[in-house]
Write a protein that holds these residues in place. Structure first.
Motif, mmCIF file in Angstrom:
data_model
loop_
_atom_site.group_PDB
_atom_site.id
_atom_site.type_symbol
_atom_site.label_atom_id
_atom_site.label_comp_id
_atom_site.label_asym_id
_atom_site.label_seq_id
_atom_site.Cartn_x
_atom_site.Cartn_y
_atom_site.Cartn_z
ATOM 1 N N VAL A 80 52.082 27.343 87.739
ATOM 2 C CA VAL A 80 51.258 26.717 88.769
ATOM 3 C C VAL A 80 51.080 25.252 88.383
ATOM 4 N N ALA A 81 51.526 24.352 89.264
ATOM 5 C CA ALA A 81 51.365 22.912 89.040
ATOM 6 C C ALA A 81 50.365 22.379 90.058
ATOM 7 N N LEU A 82 49.463 21.508 89.617
ATOM 8 C CA LEU A 82 48.509 20.918 90.561
ATOM 9 C C LEU A 82 48.146 19.509 90.140
ATOM 10 N N ASP A 83 47.783 18.698 91.124
ATOM 11 C CA ASP A 83 47.252 17.369 90.846
ATOM 12 C C ASP A 83 46.175 17.026 91.866
ATOM 13 N N VAL A 84 45.459 15.958 91.602
ATOM 14 C CA VAL A 84 44.353 15.552 92.467
ATOM 15 C C VAL A 84 44.915 14.735 93.622
ATOM 16 N N ALA A 85 44.622 15.142 94.847
ATOM 17 C CA ALA A 85 45.088 14.421 96.029
ATOM 18 C C ALA A 85 44.440 13.036 96.091
ATOM 19 N N GLY A 86 45.285 12.018 96.308
ATOM 20 C CA GLY A 86 44.764 10.662 96.440
ATOM 21 C C GLY A 86 44.175 10.094 95.173
ATOM 22 N N TYR A 87 44.670 10.565 94.027
ATOM 23 C CA TYR A 87 44.090 10.156 92.742
ATOM 24 C C TYR A 87 44.161 8.646 92.520
ATOM 25 N N SER A 88 45.317 8.052 92.832
ATOM 26 C CA SER A 88 45.467 6.612 92.585
ATOM 27 C C SER A 88 44.493 5.793 93.411
ATOM 28 N N CYS A 115 38.414 23.671 94.522
ATOM 29 C CA CYS A 115 38.369 22.468 93.672
ATOM 30 C C CYS A 115 37.904 21.244 94.455
ATOM 31 N N GLU A 116 37.016 20.484 93.855
ATOM 32 C CA GLU A 116 36.585 19.179 94.370
ATOM 33 C C GLU A 116 36.684 18.179 93.234
ATOM 34 N N PRO A 117 37.396 17.057 93.387
ATOM 35 C CA PRO A 117 38.145 16.685 94.585
ATOM 36 C C PRO A 117 39.297 17.630 94.875
ATOM 37 N N LYS A 118 39.813 17.559 96.113
ATOM 38 C CA LYS A 118 40.871 18.453 96.560
ATOM 39 C C LYS A 118 42.130 18.278 95.714
ATOM 40 N N VAL A 119 42.845 19.375 95.529
ATOM 41 C CA VAL A 119 44.078 19.350 94.746
ATOM 42 C C VAL A 119 45.248 19.827 95.605
ATOM 43 N N ARG A 120 46.459 19.449 95.173
ATOM 44 C CA ARG A 120 47.701 19.971 95.742
ATOM 45 C C ARG A 120 48.292 20.938 94.715
ATOM 46 N N VAL A 121 48.844 22.065 95.199
ATOM 47 C CA VAL A 121 49.271 23.117 94.282
ATOM 48 C C VAL A 121 50.693 23.572 94.623
ATOM 49 N N GLY A 122 51.501 23.815 93.582
ATOM 50 C CA GLY A 122 52.826 24.405 93.733
ATOM 51 C C GLY A 122 52.977 25.576 92.774
ATOM 52 N N VAL A 123 53.631 26.667 93.224
ATOM 53 C CA VAL A 123 53.774 27.884 92.405
ATOM 54 C C VAL A 123 55.234 28.327 92.420
ATOM 55 N N HIS A 124 55.776 28.602 91.219
ATOM 56 C CA HIS A 124 57.168 29.049 91.133
ATOM 57 C C HIS A 124 57.349 30.002 89.957
ATOM 58 N N LEU A 125 58.193 30.992 90.166
ATOM 59 C CA LEU A 125 58.591 31.927 89.115
ATOM 60 C C LEU A 125 59.989 31.559 88.670
ATOM 61 N N ARG A 150 57.644 20.000 91.912
ATOM 62 C CA ARG A 150 58.158 19.400 93.147
ATOM 63 C C ARG A 150 57.608 20.104 94.386
ATOM 64 N N LEU A 151 57.334 21.391 94.285
ATOM 65 C CA LEU A 151 56.630 22.075 95.377
ATOM 66 C C LEU A 151 55.233 21.489 95.544
ATOM 67 N N MET A 152 54.556 21.244 94.432
ATOM 68 C CA MET A 152 53.236 20.627 94.470
ATOM 69 C C MET A 152 53.280 19.288 95.205
ATOM 70 N N ALA A 153 54.319 18.481 94.922
ATOM 71 C CA ALA A 153 54.429 17.152 95.523
ATOM 72 C C ALA A 153 54.576 17.218 97.043
ATOM 73 N N GLN A 154 55.083 18.354 97.568
ATOM 74 C CA GLN A 154 55.236 18.496 99.014
ATOM 75 C C GLN A 154 54.087 19.271 99.652
ATOM 76 N N SER A 155 53.136 19.668 98.849
ATOM 77 C CA SER A 155 51.979 20.391 99.377
ATOM 78 C C SER A 155 50.959 19.407 99.936
ATOM 79 N N SER A 156 49.986 19.931 100.665
ATOM 80 C CA SER A 156 48.926 19.110 101.261
ATOM 81 C C SER A 156 47.648 19.262 100.449
ATOM 82 N N PRO A 157 46.725 18.297 100.550
ATOM 83 C CA PRO A 157 45.436 18.423 99.856
ATOM 84 C C PRO A 157 44.710 19.702 100.283
ATOM 85 N N GLY A 158 44.214 20.447 99.286
ATOM 86 C CA GLY A 158 43.509 21.684 99.577
ATOM 87 C C GLY A 158 44.429 22.822 99.986
#
Length: 579
Positions: free
Chosen positions: A12-20, A81-91, A112-120
């Protein structure tokens, strides 16, 4: 020596949406929020039997032994999660490092799935979907086959919807070559085919393959360009292929093909960039070189090809987006529509282009290149559109954002550094940005072009001429070739080489005849050479293009070093322009 251990794991990969953007607005608060979020993420991972194995800034990587547990954790992360995160999941398959870190394809796909996900929200790969059953599986909505950044294969993906958003039926799967999720526009992808060996000598094929490897490496450094993996593209020979069919199979919008022929102690390399949909040649070139130092030759040819591809590919993308409906433009498309206007380097073009770029930034606040071209647009308005302070402030603000968001983007760093040097007169920050750009992409002609200007105006004639000539060597047909020509002209003016300065000024004018600076350089160089009639004509054109032009105003706005300002001013006064 033992092989690195491997295993199958759900990542599971995640990052904070709009972090920069958050950091730019309030760094202290954002840092505190991410620190608090880490504890929340660790708690959720532990409740579902997982662990956090890597963190970097606002990014987190989690491992789970169960795909079902990973998806349940992903849903909780996305919804709570607050702030909202984007999440990608792969096996997938991962390599286990001695420190417990995990690397490999399985981790990359999740990121890379995370990068194409939307906030929340979360995107889940088909490999995960196949292993889970029950109510959670009903929340997975098909997104079709997605083309992930810098990956050859397409990945079947599913959006993990909250219960409140579940539709009665899944939407149709999109064609990744035609459409894209609103949060992740499909940007250009390129496949580099194995160059044909026309000489029949097996040694020559090694040379060709080595050069193409270098081309692939160089192209992979271009931010926003998806490069199909070597193993996929090399499976197709550049001889007698159906470009459209090959491109569709590889998921590529553009195809680069070529050939190598050895004759005595010379080698000839041809290359052609093709837009797959129309089978139209976007760019082609032929290189003839001596075969004396084969590795240096490989490097030179590869760098030349990469440098030439970028501006030509950008031009092809601009033409493509003109055919797209205005109501269907994403941030990338909006920026492309603005570029021809900004490239004019004149206020009229910037006035029309900047609103398009602002719309792009509104759609994608962390879009480094959009900030970079916005910075340039405001620099144009400040330098040649009235010297308003709000344009100066906006230019610096966008330049700083371009550098902050574009640490992996040579174009954004180059433009950001240029504006910092030109408008903020911070040549230290400018030099650091140029150096960072060239470290990322040694063939980035734009960094050499804009860097040469900053060095020229700062009085470093030697570096201005050297960088300007390197920029032209790398990209002789670049739409911005007038910039290094200006630098070379200034360099010769600084050295007192008036004939050479005049010759360079003529080339600058030819490259951009609607640019105030082109005519200003013609006026100055002709004035210094005593060409009174030509100097007066050029001076008149300067005033027509920029009625408020004065010598002192120009020198102050551009922060010219005295070694440049003195000889330039003498020439402009001789041409009849006012102090």
């Amino acid at each position: 020596m033992t092989d690195t251990p491997r295993k199958l794991a759900t990542i599971v990969a995640l990052d904070v949406a709009g972090y920069s953007a958050r950091t730019e607005a309030d760094e202290a608060r954002t840092t505190a929020e991410v620190a608090a979020l880490r504890k929340v993420i660790e708690g959720i991972a532990a409740r579902h039997g997982g662990r956090v194995f890597n963190t970097a800034g606002d990014g987190f990587m989690l491992e789970f032994g169960s795909s079902l547990a990973a998806v349940e954790a992903a849903l909780e992360l996305a919804e709570t999660c607050e702030p909202k995160v984007r999440v990608g999941v792969h096996l997938g398959d991962v390599m286990v490092q001695a420190n417990g870190d995990l690397l490999g394809h399985g981790v990359n796909v999740a990121a890379r799935l995370m990068a194409q996900s939307s906030p929340g929200a979360a995107l889940v790969s088909g490999a995960v979907r196949q292993t889970i059953r029950g109510p959670i599986a009903e929340r997975l909505q098909s997104r079709g086959m997605l083309q992930l950044d810098k990956m050859a294969e397409r990945i079947e993906a599913f959006a993990l919807a909250s219960a409140a958003l579940l539709p009665n039926a899944a939407p149709p799967a999109p064609d990744p070559l035609e459409a894209a999720p609103s949060s992740a526009p499909v940007r250009p992808s390129i496949a580099v085919l194995r160059f044909a060996n026309l000489g029949g000598d097996p040694e020559q094929q090694y040379f060709a393959d080595g050069m193409v490897e270098d081309v692939l490496t160089g192209l992979s450094r271009i931010k926003g360009l998806s490069v199909i993996a070597r193993n996929s593209s090399f499976a197709c020979s550049s001889a007698a292929v159906d470009i459209r069919k090959t491109a569709r199979e590889l998921g590529a919008r553009y195809v680069l093909e070529g050939s190598v022929r050895k004759s005595g102690d010379h080698v000839r390399v041809t290359a052609q960039l093709i837009e797959a949909e129309s089978a139209r040649s976007v760019w082609s070139a032929r290189y003839d070189r001596k075969l004396a130092e084969i590795f240096a030759l490989q490097d030179e040819l590869a760098m030349s090809v990469v440098a030439a591809i970028e501006p030509n590919l950008r031009a092809a993308e601009i033409e493509r987006v003109k055919r797209k409906r205005p109501d269907n433009l994403d941030a990338y498309d909006l920026l492309l529509r603005a570029l021809p206007l900004i490239y004019s380097a004149m206020p009229d073009g910037a006035t029309q282009g900047l609103p398009l770029i602002e719309k792009a930034i509104a759609k994608e606040p962390d879009y480094a290149q959009a900030h970079a071209f916005a910075a340039w647009g405001h620099e144009i308005m400040f330098m040649r559109g009235g010297g308003r302070d709000d344009d100066r402030v906006a230019a610096i603000r966008h330049a700083q954002a371009a550098i902050a968001h574009g640490r992996d983007d040579a174009i954004a760093l180059g433009l950001g550094g240029f504006v910092m040097g030109m408008v903020a007169h911070d040549r230290v920050a400018a030099r650091q940005a140029f150096e960072a750009a060239l470290e990322l992409s040694p063939s980035c002609a734009l960094a050499y072009m804009l860097g040469s200007v900053v060095y020229a105006l700062g009085g470093d004639a030697t570096r201005a001429i050297a960088w300007g000539e390197e920029a032209i060597r790398l990209s002789p047909r670049d739409p911005m070739v007038y910039s290094p020509l200006l630098s070379i002209t200034f360099g010769h003016i600084t050295r007192g080489e008036d004939e050479a300065a005049f010759a360079a000024a003529q080339k600058t004018l030819h490259a951009n005849p609607t640019w105030t600076s082109s005519h200003m350089l013609m006026a100055a160089t002709q004035g210094r050479l005593g060409h009174a009639k030509g100097a007066a004509s050029s001076a008149k054109r300067v005033i027509e293009l920029q009625p408020d032009f004065t010598i002192s105003g120009f020198c102050t706005a551009f922060g010219l070093a005295p070694s440049v300002a003195t000889p330039l001013g003498e020439g402009l006064r001789l041409a009849g322009l006012d102090d």
